[in-house]
Scaffold this motif. Structure first.
Motif, PDB file in Angstrom:
ATOM      1  N   VAL A 142       0.865  -1.182   0.000  1.00 22.26           N
ATOM      2  CA  VAL A 142       0.000   0.000   0.000  1.00 22.26           C
ATOM      3  C   VAL A 142       0.904   1.235   0.000  1.00 22.26           C
ATOM      4  CG1 VAL A 142      -1.826   1.250   1.194  1.00 22.26           C
ATOM      5  CG2 VAL A 142      -1.840  -1.261   1.162  1.00 22.26           C
ATOM      6  N   ILE A 143       1.125   1.775  -1.181  1.00 18.64           N
ATOM      7  CA  ILE A 143       2.040   2.893  -1.366  1.00 18.64           C
ATOM      8  C   ILE A 143       1.247   4.194  -1.443  1.00 18.64           C
ATOM      9  CG2 ILE A 143       3.764   3.905  -2.906  1.00 18.64           C
ATOM     10  CD1 ILE A 143       4.704   1.366  -1.544  1.00 18.64           C
ATOM     11  N   ARG A 144       1.817   5.254  -0.876  1.00 16.52           N
ATOM     12  CA  ARG A 144       1.281   6.595  -1.084  1.00 16.52           C
ATOM     13  C   ARG A 144       2.406   7.489  -1.568  1.00 16.52           C
ATOM     14  NH1 ARG A 144      -2.577   4.238  -1.362  1.00 16.52           N
ATOM     15  NH2 ARG A 144      -4.612   4.519  -0.354  1.00 16.52           N
ATOM     16  N   TRP A 145       2.043   8.410  -2.456  1.00 18.27           N
ATOM     17  CA  TRP A 145       3.025   9.256  -3.102  1.00 18.27           C
ATOM     18  C   TRP A 145       2.992  10.668  -2.527  1.00 18.27           C
ATOM     19  CZ3 TRP A 145       5.843   5.809  -5.421  1.00 18.27           C
ATOM     20  CH2 TRP A 145       5.257   4.690  -6.021  1.00 18.27           C
ATOM     21  N   GLU A 146       3.594  11.571  -3.223  1.00 16.46           N
ATOM     22  CA  GLU A 146       3.718  12.956  -2.768  1.00 16.46           C
ATOM     23  C   GLU A 146       2.371  13.521  -2.334  1.00 16.46           C
ATOM     24  OE1 GLU A 146       4.795  16.884  -5.208  1.00 16.46           O
ATOM     25  OE2 GLU A 146       6.432  15.416  -5.109  1.00 16.46           O
ATOM     26  N   GLY A 147       2.329  14.090  -1.112  1.00 19.90           N
ATOM     27  CA  GLY A 147       1.097  14.670  -0.599  1.00 19.90           C
ATOM     28  C   GLY A 147       0.030  13.652  -0.283  1.00 19.90           C
ATOM     29  N   GLY A 148       0.395  12.390  -0.134  1.00 21.92           N
ATOM     30  CA  GLY A 148      -0.587  11.350   0.145  1.00 21.92           C
ATOM     31  C   GLY A 148      -1.332  10.860  -1.076  1.00 21.92           C
ATOM     32  N   ALA A 149      -0.856  11.187  -2.283  1.00 24.05           N
ATOM     33  CA  ALA A 149      -1.553  10.818  -3.517  1.00 24.05           C
ATOM     34  C   ALA A 149      -1.578   9.307  -3.707  1.00 24.05           C
ATOM     35  CB  ALA A 149      -0.891  11.482  -4.715  1.00 24.05           C
ATOM     36  N   LYS A 150      -2.652   8.839  -4.312  1.00 19.44           N
ATOM     37  CA  LYS A 150      -2.778   7.418  -4.626  1.00 19.44           C
ATOM     38  C   LYS A 150      -2.195   7.100  -5.998  1.00 19.44           C
ATOM     39  CE  LYS A 150      -6.074   3.580  -4.472  1.00 19.44           C
ATOM     40  NZ  LYS A 150      -7.500   3.171  -4.404  1.00 19.44           N
ATOM     41  N   VAL A 151      -2.199   8.078  -6.898  1.00 18.04           N
ATOM     42  CA  VAL A 151      -1.704   7.875  -8.257  1.00 18.04           C
ATOM     43  C   VAL A 151      -0.566   8.859  -8.535  1.00 18.04           C
ATOM     44  CG1 VAL A 151      -2.264   7.868 -10.713  1.00 18.04           C
ATOM     45  CG2 VAL A 151      -3.965   7.089  -9.051  1.00 18.04           C
ATOM     46  N   LEU A 199      -7.086   3.775 -11.769  1.00 16.70           N
ATOM     47  CA  LEU A 199      -6.080   3.656 -10.709  1.00 16.70           C
ATOM     48  C   LEU A 199      -6.548   4.309  -9.411  1.00 16.70           C
ATOM     49  CD1 LEU A 199      -2.776   4.271 -12.694  1.00 16.70           C
ATOM     50  CD2 LEU A 199      -3.765   2.089 -11.973  1.00 16.70           C
ATOM     51  N   LEU A 200      -7.377   5.336  -9.510  1.00 11.21           N
ATOM     52  CA  LEU A 200      -7.928   5.950  -8.300  1.00 11.21           C
ATOM     53  C   LEU A 200      -8.911   5.033  -7.594  1.00 11.21           C
ATOM     54  CD1 LEU A 200      -8.518   9.647  -9.454  1.00 11.21           C
ATOM     55  CD2 LEU A 200      -6.918   8.876  -7.674  1.00 11.21           C
ATOM     56  N   ASP A 201      -9.575   4.184  -8.367  1.00 11.78           N
ATOM     57  CA  ASP A 201     -10.565   3.265  -7.801  1.00 11.78           C
ATOM     58  C   ASP A 201     -10.340   1.892  -8.419  1.00 11.78           C
ATOM     59  OD1 ASP A 201     -12.685   2.124  -6.488  1.00 11.78           O
ATOM     60  OD2 ASP A 201     -14.221   3.038  -7.757  1.00 11.78           O
ATOM     61  N   ASP A 202      -9.233   1.272  -8.020  1.00 16.10           N
ATOM     62  CA  ASP A 202      -8.790   0.026  -8.640  1.00 16.10           C
ATOM     63  C   ASP A 202      -9.219  -1.208  -7.855  1.00 16.10           C
ATOM     64  OD1 ASP A 202      -7.606  -1.039 -10.873  1.00 16.10           O
ATOM     65  OD2 ASP A 202      -5.569  -1.014 -10.096  1.00 16.10           O
ATOM     66  N   GLY A 203     -10.134  -1.022  -6.908  1.00 12.43           N
ATOM     67  CA  GLY A 203     -10.660  -2.155  -6.166  1.00 12.43           C
ATOM     68  C   GLY A 203      -9.903  -2.491  -4.913  1.00 12.43           C
TER      69      GLY A 203
END
Length: 326
Positions: free
Chosen positions: A37-46, A256-260
């Motif tokens: 479960v990775i989060r990117w810059e600013g908590g982004a999912k994508v 990718l924002l709602d990938d299940g």
């Protein structure tokens, strides 16, 4: 190395790879059902990584003594036995006009990018290298010239990598990533032996970086993609218009924002100045960027930043020699 004809005749029933075949082992299973479960810059999912493939001036031409003309042309015509001046001029459009239109777009939207740069292309147009430095964009090594590395011996490829890195160093750009035009079975081993590279992107098999082992050493792979790539405007089935590009790019983000699941992933967008640098296609790119910037959970990032933020959350695994009781 096994004889290919004998393999084809006697090994049709295999359910695994033949030991000793040169090149990296195939890694079929990957993360499976539960990626990290990775989060990117600013908590982004994508994390969206825009890649400019800067190759113009380093491609195969009779003018440079190659005895053939390169591909990726707007029309399906080939000139086989002499210079193709029409094709050469298409490449020159990318270095003369297209690259600057793209930079203006990135400046307007304050977008950081990654450049897959061929050393000779940057040597022949040093203002592009200056712009990369000024903007703080990332350079990924794309070879000394834009040539297929699988056509060269192991030692020739080692020399090509060294020549490219010497050139990049002179320009004040030191890549930590690498992406060939077409890698060879030796490429990844040569990169690890060189020791200057954090990752390579010669892989299309995932939406997340992953760790692999090369000669017992851990090595990071940051995958690339040809799905949202402007080569589809001119090669095979793909984009008939910028509307097609925008639609595919938007749908990629939405999925990718709602990938299940809760896993964050990365999205690569591959561009070429001679292709997307044309006005209508650049307009489509700008439309997508403006839309994506309004989506919650999306961040535009350089590839090196994706690599480093991934490493923070999925640290380098111990090599077999470093493991207890190994």
């Amino acid at each position: 190395m096994p004889d290919p004809q004998q393999v084809a005749k006697n090994h049709w029933y295999r359910n695994d790879d033949i030991p000793g075949v040169p090149g990296p082992d195939r890694e079929i299973q990957g993360y499976g059902e539960k990626p990290p479960v990775i989060r990117w810059e600013g908590g982004a999912k994508v994390a969206i990584n825009i890649v400019i493939n800067y190759e113009e001036g380093s491609e195969l031409t009779f003018a440079m003594g190659d005895g053939r003309n390169d591909g990726m042309y707007e029309l399906p015509f080939d000139v086989d036995d002499q210079r193709d001046l029409a094709k050469e001029s298409m490449y020159e459009y990318g270095s003369r006009a297209g690259i600057w239109r793209l930079f203006r777009t990135f400046d307007r939207y304050d977008i950081p990018i990654t450049v897959f740069g061929a050393a000779v292309a940057l040597e022949r147009n040093p203002r592009v290298a200056e712009k990369i430095r000024e903007r703080g964009d990332e350079l990924v090594g794309h070879g000394y010239r834009w040539i297929d590395h699988y056509e060269y011996s192991r030692e020739e490829e080692r020399e090509l990598i060294a020549l490219a890195m010497e050139s990049f160093d002179r320009m004040g750009l030191t890549p930590r990533g690498w992406y060939c035009r077409e890698m060879s079975v030796n490429t990844r081993e040569l990169l690890v032996q060189d020791g200057r590279f954090l990752y390579d992107s010669d892989y299309y098999g995932d939406d997340l970086p992953y760790w692999t082992f090369v000669e017992g050493e851990s090595h990071l792979v940051v995958p690339y993609s040809l799905a949202v790539n402007d080569c589809r405007y001119i090669m095979g089935t793909g984009f008939g218009s910028p509307t097609d590009f925008v639609d595919v790019a938007k749908r990629t983000v939405l999925q990718l924002l709602d990938d299940g699941d809760e896993c964050g992933r990365m999205m690569s967008i591959g561009l070429h100045p001679r292709i997307t640098g044309n006005p209508a296609r650049a307009h489509g790119l700008a439309e997508f960027i403006a839309w994506a910037q309004q989506q919650e959970g999306v961040a535009f990032m350089r590839r090196i930043d994706i690599a480093e933020q991934f490493i923070e959350q999925v640290p380098r695994p111990a090599s077999p020699a470093e493991r207890p009781n190994s």
